[in-house]
Design a protein around this motif. Structure first.
Motif: not given
Length: 260
Positions: A65-73
């Motif tokens: 439902p949320t996916g990857i929330r921060d590209p830095k991850l």
């Protein structure tokens, strides 16, 4: 803030550490990420071998439902948004980056961020680009990795590994369009086993051994295959013996394990 570094690490050096690892081990990291995400009900994996000297593409899609929330991850080594918990299959913030370092091109699309593309050119020159035009899926994350060095043998090993995974009861997992039916446990035993959890001690993360409730399930491997030791539905290594064992965990009264 973001960074100009492609992987916030020496990419070629990191690649050297991972290039000789079995292909299935690197794909396992993506599967662990999907199994650890809350709310995932569908996990689809496609493994495509392109022919001699043309490599293999692996595409992993979930419906988080949320996916990857921060590209830095995606590009910061050791950075993770997972809590240090014995109920998580992966916690170190390395897995996806390890696959990126080995792949010649990786495209990551997620519902919460613009797409990212990592590409390795001849001579070891790397580029990371943000590609809004690739769009975002309505839900979840899609990772497509092309590895020129993975031949037919690697593709078969990846597929065989994926078909051994015991996904949770709440999730449907498919490999190349076929649903993976988890091996059914013939016996199960409640146990107290030692695990390692990282805890804060004077602002430093230190490893602590803790004893946790778990359920160990036993089942027969497919004919002609060796038994495996599993961790929460993920096969981690072969073992000597007549049965495979899957060590699950219990949290808040619910078992974190596979269906069966």
């Amino acid at each position: 803030k973001t960074t100009e570094a492609v992987l916030v690490a020496d990419v070629e050096g990191f690649r050297t550490l991972n290039i000789d690892r079995p292909a299935a081990h690197l794909v396992r990291e993506l599967i662990q990420n999907a199994l650890d995400e809350e709310g995932v009900t569908s996990l689809d994996v496609n493994v495509t071998y392109h022919g001699p000297y043309k490599g293999t593409t692996v595409k992993v899609t979930d419906d988080s439902p949320t996916g990857i929330r921060d590209p830095k991850l995606i590009f910061t080594l050791w950075l993770s948004d997972k809590e240090d918990s014995h109920t998580k299959r992966g916690r170190m913030g390395r897995g996806l980056k390890e696959l990126v370092s080995v792949a010649d091109q990786t495209v990551i699309r997620s519902c919460a961020i613009d797409a990212l593309v990592f590409k390795r050119h001849k001579g070891g020159r790397w580029v990371r680009q943000t590609k809004p035009k690739l769009g975002r899926p309505e839900a979840g994350t899609e990772v497509t990795a092309y590895v020129r060095g993975w031949g037919e043998k690697a593709a078969k090993q990846i597929t065989a590994f994926l078909r051994r995974v015991r996904a949770p009861k709440t999730m449907t997992m498919s490999v190349n369009g076929e649903v993976v039916a988890p091996f059914t446990a013939a016996e199960s035993y409640p146990m107290f086993l030692t695990t390692v959890v990282f805890e804060l001690d004077n602002s430093e993360r230190k490893a602590r051994e803790r004893t946790k409730n778990c359920v160990v399930e036993c089942f027969s491997p497919p004919p002609g295959e060796r038994a495996q030791v599993y961790e929460m539905g993920i096969p981690v290594e072969e073992c000597d013996g007549p049965v495979s064992i899957d060590v699950g965990q219990i949290m808040f009264g619910q078992t974190v394990t596979a269906s069966g």
